[in-house]
Design an enzyme around this catalytic site. Structure first.
Site, PDB file in Angstrom:
ATOM      1  N   HIS A 309      97.211 -39.859  69.914  1.00 36.13           N
ATOM      2  CA  HIS A 309      98.063 -40.822  70.609  1.00 36.13           C
ATOM      3  C   HIS A 309      97.171 -41.804  71.336  1.00 36.13           C
ATOM      4  O   HIS A 309      96.125 -41.430  71.853  1.00 36.13           O
ATOM      5  CB  HIS A 309      98.970 -40.099  71.614  1.00 36.13           C
ATOM      6  CG  HIS A 309     100.117 -40.932  72.051  1.00 36.13           C
ATOM      7  ND1 HIS A 309     100.009 -41.845  73.066  1.00 36.13           N
ATOM      8  CD2 HIS A 309     101.388 -41.009  71.583  1.00 36.13           C
ATOM      9  CE1 HIS A 309     101.172 -42.448  73.210  1.00 36.13           C
ATOM     10  NE2 HIS A 309     102.030 -41.966  72.330  1.00 36.13           N
ATOM     11  N   ASP A 367     106.092 -36.262  67.694  1.00 35.35           N
ATOM     12  CA  ASP A 367     106.603 -36.239  66.329  1.00 35.35           C
ATOM     13  C   ASP A 367     106.207 -35.003  65.550  1.00 35.35           C
ATOM     14  O   ASP A 367     106.714 -34.760  64.457  1.00 35.35           O
ATOM     15  CB  ASP A 367     106.134 -37.488  65.574  1.00 35.35           C
ATOM     16  CG  ASP A 367     106.826 -38.714  66.104  1.00 35.35           C
ATOM     17  OD1 ASP A 367     107.999 -38.583  66.465  1.00 35.35           O
ATOM     18  OD2 ASP A 367     106.204 -39.774  66.162  1.00 35.35           O
TER      19      ASP A 367
HETATM   20  N1  ACO Z   1      93.903 -37.292  62.346  1.00 37.98           N
HETATM   21  C1  ACO Z   1      92.548 -37.369  62.229  1.00 37.98           C
HETATM   22  N2  ACO Z   1      91.792 -38.224  62.954  1.00 37.98           N
HETATM   23  C2  ACO Z   1      92.413 -39.024  63.825  1.00 37.98           C
HETATM   24  C3  ACO Z   1      93.812 -38.976  64.011  1.00 37.98           C
HETATM   25  C4  ACO Z   1      94.569 -38.067  63.238  1.00 37.98           C
HETATM   26  N3  ACO Z   1      95.883 -37.985  63.358  1.00 37.98           N
HETATM   27  N4  ACO Z   1      94.169 -39.876  64.949  1.00 37.98           N
HETATM   28  C5  ACO Z   1      93.042 -40.482  65.349  1.00 37.98           C
HETATM   29  N5  ACO Z   1      91.978 -39.956  64.677  1.00 37.98           N
HETATM   30  C6  ACO Z   1      90.565 -40.322  64.852  1.00 37.98           C
HETATM   31  C7  ACO Z   1      90.292 -41.669  64.233  1.00 37.98           C
HETATM   32  O1  ACO Z   1      89.863 -41.552  62.891  1.00 37.98           O
HETATM   33  C8  ACO Z   1      89.223 -42.229  65.131  1.00 37.98           C
HETATM   34  O2  ACO Z   1      87.999 -41.638  64.760  1.00 37.98           O
HETATM   35  P1  ACO Z   1      86.615 -42.474  64.936  1.00 37.98           P
HETATM   36  O3  ACO Z   1      86.425 -42.608  66.411  1.00 37.98           O
HETATM   37  O4  ACO Z   1      85.607 -41.600  64.277  1.00 37.98           O
HETATM   38  O5  ACO Z   1      86.839 -43.795  64.247  1.00 37.98           O
HETATM   39  C9  ACO Z   1      89.583 -41.667  66.524  1.00 37.98           C
HETATM   40  O6  ACO Z   1      90.354 -40.476  66.261  1.00 37.98           O
HETATM   41  C10 ACO Z   1      90.441 -42.620  67.364  1.00 37.98           C
HETATM   42  O7  ACO Z   1      91.522 -43.069  66.570  1.00 37.98           O
HETATM   43  P2  ACO Z   1      92.182 -44.515  66.704  1.00 37.98           P
HETATM   44  O8  ACO Z   1      92.947 -44.836  65.470  1.00 37.98           O
HETATM   45  O9  ACO Z   1      91.127 -45.489  67.152  1.00 37.98           O
HETATM   46  O10 ACO Z   1      93.158 -44.272  67.917  1.00 37.98           O
HETATM   47  P3  ACO Z   1      94.412 -45.152  68.254  1.00 37.98           P
HETATM   48  O11 ACO Z   1      94.668 -44.947  69.696  1.00 37.98           O
HETATM   49  O12 ACO Z   1      94.226 -46.563  67.792  1.00 37.98           O
HETATM   50  O13 ACO Z   1      95.579 -44.521  67.350  1.00 37.98           O
HETATM   51  C11 ACO Z   1      97.403 -43.233  66.598  1.00 37.98           C
HETATM   52  C12 ACO Z   1      96.569 -43.677  67.819  1.00 37.98           C
HETATM   53  C13 ACO Z   1      97.870 -44.451  65.788  1.00 37.98           C
HETATM   54  C14 ACO Z   1      98.653 -42.507  67.102  1.00 37.98           C
HETATM   55  C15 ACO Z   1      96.533 -42.289  65.728  1.00 37.98           C
HETATM   56  O14 ACO Z   1      96.146 -41.150  66.473  1.00 37.98           O
HETATM   57  C16 ACO Z   1      97.251 -41.855  64.442  1.00 37.98           C
HETATM   58  O15 ACO Z   1      97.213 -42.582  63.449  1.00 37.98           O
HETATM   59  N6  ACO Z   1      97.928 -40.668  64.446  1.00 37.98           N
HETATM   60  C17 ACO Z   1      98.681 -40.229  63.312  1.00 37.98           C
HETATM   61  C18 ACO Z   1     100.036 -40.928  63.271  1.00 37.98           C
HETATM   62  C19 ACO Z   1     100.971 -40.446  64.352  1.00 37.98           C
HETATM   63  O16 ACO Z   1     101.154 -39.247  64.569  1.00 37.98           O
HETATM   64  N7  ACO Z   1     101.622 -41.397  65.028  1.00 37.98           N
HETATM   65  C20 ACO Z   1     102.626 -41.093  66.071  1.00 37.98           C
HETATM   66  C21 ACO Z   1     102.228 -41.699  67.368  1.00 37.98           C
HETATM   67  S1  ACO Z   1     103.347 -41.184  68.627  1.00 37.98           S
HETATM   68  C22 ACO Z   1     104.687 -42.185  68.463  1.00 37.98           C
HETATM   69  O17 ACO Z   1     104.685 -43.259  67.965  1.00 37.98           O
HETATM   70  C23 ACO Z   1     105.931 -41.605  69.012  1.00 37.98           C
END
Ligand code: ACO
Length: 432
Positions: A309, A367
């Site tokens: 998140h 979620d």
């Molecule tokens: N699985 C594996 N790795 C992940 C995940 C994940 N679900 N989420 C983030 N990471 C990693 C990224 O690859 C990144 O790694 P790096 O630093 O080596 O590049 C690091 O963690 C940070 O991730 P970002 O994408 O920069 O974080 P951001 O804050 O932009 O994204 C998000 C947050 C979009 C929710 C992300 O965690 C994600 O895509 N999760 C999966 C989708 C999801 O569950 N969304 C629901 C959000 S809650 C809602 O809307 C109610």
């Protein structure tokens, strides 16, 4: 909001240092007020994805992502989820206080009196293909509300804003349930005034002209909790979309349609649907490690859905409440041994012990469990995000209303760091 100091920005090259006010809110990090930065210095700030930018002030929802705290109007989400129902929370988000007994009755009556759709709007559904995704239908039909309820679209009038907000909260379950009924080829079921908000939605989803659906009160309570947990989440992507659309003076129905479009994406509201697909794809506990490995592999563009998140770098308090509801619902339905729930619990356990997830502070979000609960309630996967939209509508309208009421509000107009070709001339003699 109080000024709490001065930050000095030194742009180098002998330029004069710029002083910027540091402002404190009632809780949470201070902000550096950069509103006059461009006028004073000619530079912009650069912050794609708003990683360090507060786009507005707000007194509705507070999140402390490091501590895993979520408050609506100051009340902890755990207390609201356990002691209130969804319409109490709607009232709280809209007016700032929990309703007393008579306010509660009046508000419930008001919402109930607006649940029907204009009959012409009901016909609108037949313009869509039967296999249209419910979110596609929601974007279209909610946008179309402005063509049917234009008697209260003067956004400078408080009573117009309130009426449009109530119409949206009241009609959203009717629209979502109709999108589902249309999809499966069943006749629309009209809303009933004697049912609670959550009960009415289940009635419109599952009743037939030949047979009324009788919902178990524990199932109604579970749906009500899903709605409370999704009601607002401060300046997330869809809420920011609603605010940006509304900042130009667009009508509330058009703004909420824009919010629904944004929510649809798999990085936001579409994650619950994507999460259930992921659990089905993993299929068995024995394959969890394979998927964890993929999520950790930098060469694979793969993420564990329902994990991570932007704001929570600790447990999402909503996921704890949702896991609790998941246990309750599966027990009520005699599905304690549900395969996907067991798989989800094990996936959560393994991920939370894995260095990659620990070091990146990736925890299950709301979620992760909501899809399993909804599936157990008999709600098809394609409706998950539509239910999220239904719940988030109160957050969207409360935030939109707060923005319009703020005398300081301006049209949202971000700037950019231009990286294209510098100015050049069309070659002489160039013709079409
Ligand atoms: N699985 C594996 N790795 C992940 C995940 C994940 N679900 N989420 C983030 N990471 C990693 C990224 O690859 C990144 O790694 P790096 O630093 O080596 O590049 C690091 O963690 C940070 O991730 P970002 O994408 O920069 O974080 P951001 O804050 O932009 O994204 C998000 C947050 C979009 C929710 C992300 O965690 C994600 O895509 N999760 C999966 C989708 C999801 O569950 N969304 C629901 C959000 S809650 C809602 O809307 C109610």
């Amino acid at each position: 909001m109080t000024q709490n100091g001065i930050a000095t920005l030194n742009l180098g090259d002998g330029k004069e240092a710029i002083e910027l006010p540091v402002i404190s809110g009632s809780m949470g990090p201070d902000v550096v007020d950069i509103r006059k930065l461009h006028a004073k210095s000619g530079v912009f700030t650069y912050d794609p994805g708003f990683l360090s930018t507060a786009s507005n002030k707000s007194s509705i929802t507070f999140i402390d992502g490091d501590k895993g705290i979520l408050l609506y109007r100051g009340y902890p989400i755990e207390q609201l989820a356990r002691q209130c129902n969804f319409t109490d929370v709607c009232y709280l988000l809209m007016y700032g206080e929990l309703p007393n007994e008579s306010e509660k009755n009046d508000f419930n009556k008001l919402v109930t009196s607006h649940t029907m759709l204009h009959e012409q709007l009901v016909k609108f559904f037949s313009g869509f293909r039967r296999d249209a995704h419910p979110m596609a239908v929601m974007v279209g039909v909610v946008g179309a509300l402005s063509a049917f309820y234009h008697d209260a679209l003067d956004i400078s009038d408080v009573t117009h804003r309130e009426l449009s907000a109530v119409r949206l909260i009241a009609k959203m379950p009717t629209i979502a349930a109709m999108a589902y009924k249309y999809n499966i080829g069943q006749p629309f079921i009209y809303p009933r005034a004697n049912l609670s908000y959550a009960e009415n939605f289940l009635h419109m989803m599952f009743s037939l002209p030949t047979e009324d659906y009788k919902a178990d009160p524990r199932i109604v309570r579970a749906l009500d909790r899903i709605l409370i947990l999704h009601a607002d989440h401060e300046q997330n992507a869809s809420t920011s979309t609603v605010r940006l659309a509304g900042s130009s003076g667009a009508n509330p129905f058009a703004c909420i349609a824009a919010g629904i479009a944004c929510l649809w994406g798999p990085a936001h509201g579409g994650a619950n649907e994507a999460c259930l697909h992921m659990l089905e794809e993993i299929g068995d506990v024995s394959r969890i490690n394979e998927y964890i490995k993929r999520a950790k592999d930098p060469d694979e563009n793969y993420r564990l859905m329902g994990f991570g998140h932007r704001v929570y770098k600790n447990l999402d308090p909503r996921s704890t409440l949702m896991r609790e509801t998941c246990h309750e619902v599966l027990n009520v339905l005699g599905l304690e041994n549900d395969r996907l729930f067991k798989l989800a619990l094990e996936l959560e356990r393994i991920a939370l012990e894995d260095d990659y997830f620990i070091s990146k502070k990736l925890y299950p979000n709301v979620d992760f469990y909501s899809g399993i609960v909804q599936r157990a309630l008999g709600i098809p996967t394609s409706m998950f995000t539509a239910i999220f939209a239904m719940a988030r509508t109160i957050g969207w309208v409360a935030q939109w209303n707060e923005m319009i009421s703020d005398p300081e509000h301006k049209i949202g107009r971000p700037r950019q760091l231009y990286t294209g070709t510098v100015q050049r001339d069309v070659p002489a003699g160039y013709h079409q």
